[in-house]
Design an enzyme around this catalytic site. Structure first.
Site, PDB file in Angstrom:
ATOM      1  N   CYS A 159       0.802  -1.444   0.067  1.00 39.65           N
ATOM      2  CA  CYS A 159       0.085  -0.152   0.104  1.00 39.65           C
ATOM      3  C   CYS A 159       0.808   1.419   0.061  1.00 39.65           C
ATOM      4  CB  CYS A 159      -0.987  -0.163   1.251  1.00 39.65           C
ATOM      5  SG  CYS A 159      -2.130  -1.387   1.055  1.00 39.65           S
ATOM      6  N   HIS A 160       1.801   1.408   0.848  1.00 38.92           N
ATOM      7  CA  HIS A 160       2.680   2.635   1.014  1.00 38.92           C
ATOM      8  C   HIS A 160       4.019   2.162   1.194  1.00 38.92           C
ATOM      9  CE1 HIS A 160      -1.515   3.352   2.399  1.00 38.92           C
ATOM     10  NE2 HIS A 160      -1.435   4.274   1.660  1.00 38.92           N
ATOM     11  N   GLY A 161       4.374   0.985   1.066  1.00 39.60           N
ATOM     12  CA  GLY A 161       6.084   0.582   0.989  1.00 39.60           C
ATOM     13  C   GLY A 161       6.784   0.514   2.304  1.00 39.60           C
TER      14      GLY A 161
END
Lengths: 195, 429, 274
Positions: A159-161
């Site tokens: 999703c956001h690393g």
């Protein structure tokens, strides 16, 4: 004459204030059940537990099961993953706490503290990224053990690393905390009970 | 009708807001300063009681809906889940169930008040008719609500009442199938009753708004039935009637709490704690107490369609009341014969309630069945006699009474009546 | 004067309607009168009695009657039999519960957990009926709420619904039928005038003296066991009863105070009008 009026006004004020106060207290007490009914009810709070048989999980394998509505990762770690996890110094960790429900809150995030009962081959963690709740992907990320083309251990959240190491500790990315280790216990050497 | 209110915005924000949405002006004019006859007695508190009960039913209903499942396989258990597991679920459920009964007790007193004091007479005919409409919507709402727990009485009551529609000639069966969503009362029926039960109370809120609006045009009636002649006859609604209503509401809450906390299942039916079984009819199918008079009327007519017409007719005739009563005198206080007829009517309604409460062929108020031959005082016969009296009240008694009765002399104004009733003043020291 | 008379008449008729009737619905005999610790607005459950009642349910009734609304954890809840969490865990574990499907797709057995509901003696209603001559033994979770012991408007207002009395009466009310009654009695049934569905009940008398031994050495004749299990069933139907009554008491006191205050406020406000 004026004192009689004054006393009258005082008595009326007191009556109004007293009634208002009693009424307000009652209103608050009445409101409470309506608020409280939205809290988790007894059947939800009842210790829902799940038993997991570890025997079928081979080394390097991981299963995901559902517990209390969320995914739980149960990973059978290999010696290289454990070594890599133990080699990490506490100073480089973003989150120094173990986040292990089986230990006191203040305990440090050493590899021993990320498992239960010294059984370091099995890692049991909530598969919920501590950023915004996505399910991280296993055997991915910069903190996996790399052998040729294959990665072993480590997690990467798409999703956001956010990236977690072989002990599930946050190393990179926006997530603030290590992956949570839920309450669990060994019933036998090959069976655990979560919850 | 009240004039412009005396609302003066006190702060800059209040002034800014008032220019955009003059709600404080509205509230001050319609609720706080509203001129109300100063001689209203305690029979007038039930409008406020009803408003509070409507809010209470909506609030408890909405939170119950957070935990209820409207499916035939899960409804009963979801209600038990509320009773056992949900925090204070037992309290919310009992409040909602007993609240419905309290709602009806209050509405019946409110209606009888209107009938005694002639509140339905010109110029309040539309106010009265909106009220009858509110009553009908309440009946529909309560009927559907009772089905939701899916107990034995929920199911069988639904089955009996929805079956009535099949009495309609030509379209009866089509309508009934359409209502059911199937060939009998089943899951589609339960689901749609849940949806409608959630919707109708908000329709009620709208109707109550119209009801109060229609009231505020002429203003309240009063025990003398004499119109307000000057501001001497009235007081501002706040604080005189707000505090009187608050006191009455508090006492009503004690009555409500006595049932909710100490006899929470008394007004219901024990057999509704058995899950619905479409294959086994309970020994006695009885509706909730507030439907019993109409149930008696339904059973009084041997013909199925006739019974349905009589039952609905007994409520619809209320719409005609303003025109059936020919008396020029509004309040029963000054109508000596009407007074007695009225109380007999009340007695007839109570009798109808009892008539609807037992098996039609049992002796009245007994559990013993009467032999089918000859004449016996059965529930059914009492219901039939009471039904005749019920309809007779509306026609021909009331129309004739208005023409033939000689009323007592009316006071010339409310103030005159209040002064006449006051204790002689003790001269001030 | 006339108005007063009519009002009195109305009240009298209403009261007649409230009279208790001796014979009850479908010929059910009025339940026997006995008092329970939880009767009345201040009544509470007797924990010892509830624990004994549970034992009677578990050892006798549970062989045929399910109780699927009660979970093991409820036995440790406030206002109930008062078992400890540990006792409940141990108790639950003595039961085998079906769970699954497992990873292989099959259902499996496991020891019970506190969160499990009491297991049913039969897999479903059809099996229950077959095993009991066509009659399904009813679930007992709510029996004291759906079986009144007596009827009558004022009777039930004053004395309650008498559900526990009903259960007690059925358990102790088996009678030897007279010759005439024997002629009407269907095969395989028993005569019990307290039964709600006619006088012939499919259940054989389930209790006999000394059948269940209580840990506290309490008496265990049929009468005692019937009292204890009927009290236990009152709890299973209304686990929140104690909380309800104690909250009710507080609420009534509070409302009485607030009503009094509001009355004086009202009087004060209206004092300039009279």
């Amino acid at each position: 004459m004026s004192t009689a009026v004054h006393a009258d006004v005082n008595r009326r004020d007191f009556l109004l204030v007293a009634t208002g106060a009693v009424g307000a207290v009652g209103a608050a007490l009445v409101a409470w059940p309506f608020v409280s009914q939205m809290n988790p009810d007894a059947s939800v709070l009842a210790m829902a537990t799940v038993d997991v048989d570890l025997a079928p999980i081979a080394e390097g394998q991981e299963i995901t099961l559902k517990w209390r509505g969320n995914p739980v990762f149960v990973r059978h770690r290999g010696p290289k993953e454990i070594e890599a996890a133990k080699a990490v110094k506490m100073e480089v960790l973003r989150d120094r706490f173990a986040r292990n429900q089986n230990l006191p809150d203040a305990d440090e995030a050493t590899d021993e503290n990320r498992v239960v009962g010294g059984k370091e081959s099995f890692l049991v963690m909530m598969g919920v990224c501590t950023h915004l709740g996505c399910v991280p992907l296993g055997n991915e990320g910069d903190y996996a053990v790399v052998e040729g083309n294959t990665k072993t251990g480590g997690w990467y959240c798409p999703c956001h690393g956010s990236q977690y190491d072989t002990a599930g500790r946050i190393r990179k990315g926006p997530a603030p905390q290590n992956l949570d280790v839920p309450k669990y216990a060994y019933l036998t050497d090959t069976k655990i009970r979560i919850g | 009708m009240s004039g412009p209110s005396s609302y003066q915005p006190k702060s800059a924000f209040a002034k800014w807001f008032h220019e955009r949405l003059p709600i404080m002006d509205f509230v001050q004019g319609q609720a706080l300063d509203f001129p109300t006859p100063k001689n209203l007695n305690y029979w007038w508190v039930f409008g406020a009681v009803l408003s509070v009960m409507l809010v209470l039913q909506i609030v408890t209903g909405v939170v119950l809906a957070m935990h209820y499942t409207p499916h035939v396989d899960m409804a009963f258990n979801s209600v038990e889940h509320i009773m056992r597991d949900v925090n204070y679920g037992w309290l919310l459920r009992y409040m909602h169930a007993n609240g419905a009964s309290m709602f009806f007790i209050a509405v019946y007193i409110h209606i009888f008040r209107g009938m005694y004091f002639g509140s339905y007479k010109a110029p309040r005919e539309v106010l009265w008719m909106i009220g009858v409409l509110i009553y009908l919507v309440m009946m529909a709402t309560a009927f559907m609500g009772y089905v939701l727990p899916w107990g034995q009485m929920s199911f069988w009551g639904a089955k009996v009442i929805t079956n009535l529609f099949s009495a309609i000639p030509f379209f009866g069966d089509t309508i009934t199938t359409w209502l059911w969503g199937g060939y009998s009362v089943d899951n589609p029926t339960l689901n749609r009753f849940f949806s409608l039960h959630f919707l109708l109370p908000f329709v009620l809120v709208g109707l109550v708004g119209l009801h109060i609006w229609a009231l505020h045009v002429p203003g309240n009636n009063n025990p003398t039935g004499v119109n307000v002649k000057s501001s001497q006859d009235t007081v501002s609604f706040h604080p005189y009637y707000t505090m009187k209503d608050a006191f009455a509401i508090c006492v009503f809450m004690m009555f409500f709490s006595a049932f909710t906390f100490f006899s929470p299942n008394y007004l219901g039916h024990a057999v509704n704690y058995m899950p619905a079984n479409p294959l086994a009819t309970p020994a006695h199918i009885v509706p909730e107490w507030y439907y019993l008079p109409f149930y008696a009327i339904l059973r009084a007519i041997p013909d199925k369609l006739g019974g349905v017409i009589a039952m609905f007719g007994s409520i619809l005739i209320l719409f005609l009341l303003p025109w059936l009563d020919t008396s020029r005198v509004r309040s029963g206080t000054y109508r000596p014969i009407f007074k007695q007829i009225f109380w007999i009517f009340v007695l007839v309604c109570i009798t109808l309630g009892f008539a609807g409460s037992g098996p039609p062929d049992n002796y009245f108020l007994s559990h013993e069945a009467a032999p089918p031959d000859e004449w016996h005082l059965t529930y059914k016969l009492v219901g039939q006699i009471a039904t005749v009296f019920y309809f007779a009240y509306f026609f021909p008694i009331l129309p004739l009474l208005g023409l033939l009765e000689s009323p007592k002399p009316l006071p010339s104004s409310i103030t005159e009546d209040v002064l006449a009733k006051q204790k002689p003043l003790v001269p001030a020291e | 004067m006339m108005k007063k008379m009519i009002k009195t008449l109305a009240l009298t008729v209403a009261c007649i309607g409230f009279a208790a009737t001796a014979a009850t619905a479908a010929g059910q005999r009025n339940a026997k009168e006995l008092s329970y610790s939880f009767d009345g607005p201040f009544g509470t459950f007797d924990k010892g009695q509830l624990q004994r009642g549970y034992k009677v349910y578990k050892e006798v009734c549970a062989n045929c009657h399910s109780m699927h609304l009660v979970a093991f954890r409820n036995l440790a809840d406030k206002g109930g039999p008062g078992f400890s969490e540990k006792q409940v865990e141990a108790l639950a574990a003595t039961f085998t519960v079906k769970d699954g499907p497992g990873a292989d797709g099959e259902m499996f057995d496991r020891p019970g957990l506190p969160s499990d509901r009491f297991p049913s003696p039969f897999a479903n209603e059809q099996v229950a009926a077959t095993a009991n001559g066509g009659a399904v033994p009813p679930d007992l979770s709510l029996i004291t709420k759906f079986r009144p012991g007596w009827f009558g408007t004022i009777n039930q207002l004053i004395n309650g619904i008498g559900g526990s009395n009903y259960v007690y009466s059925v358990l102790t009310g088996y009678e030897e039928p007279s010759e005439e009654i024997k002629k009407e009695m269907p095969e395989g049934k028993y005569y019990n005038p307290y039964f709600a569905n006619g006088h012939f009940i499919s259940m054989p008398p389930p209790l006999s003296d000394g059948q269940v031994t209580f840990d506290d050495g309490a008496p265990n004749k049929v009468d005692d066991m019937a009292r204890d299990v009927s009290a236990f069933l009152a709890w299973t139907a209304e686990p929140k009863m104690e909380e309800r009554k104690s909250m009710g008491f507080m609420v009534m006191i509070y409302l009485a105070i607030l009503s009094t205050l509001l009355y004086f406020v009202k009087k004060k406000i209206w004092s300039d009008q009279h």
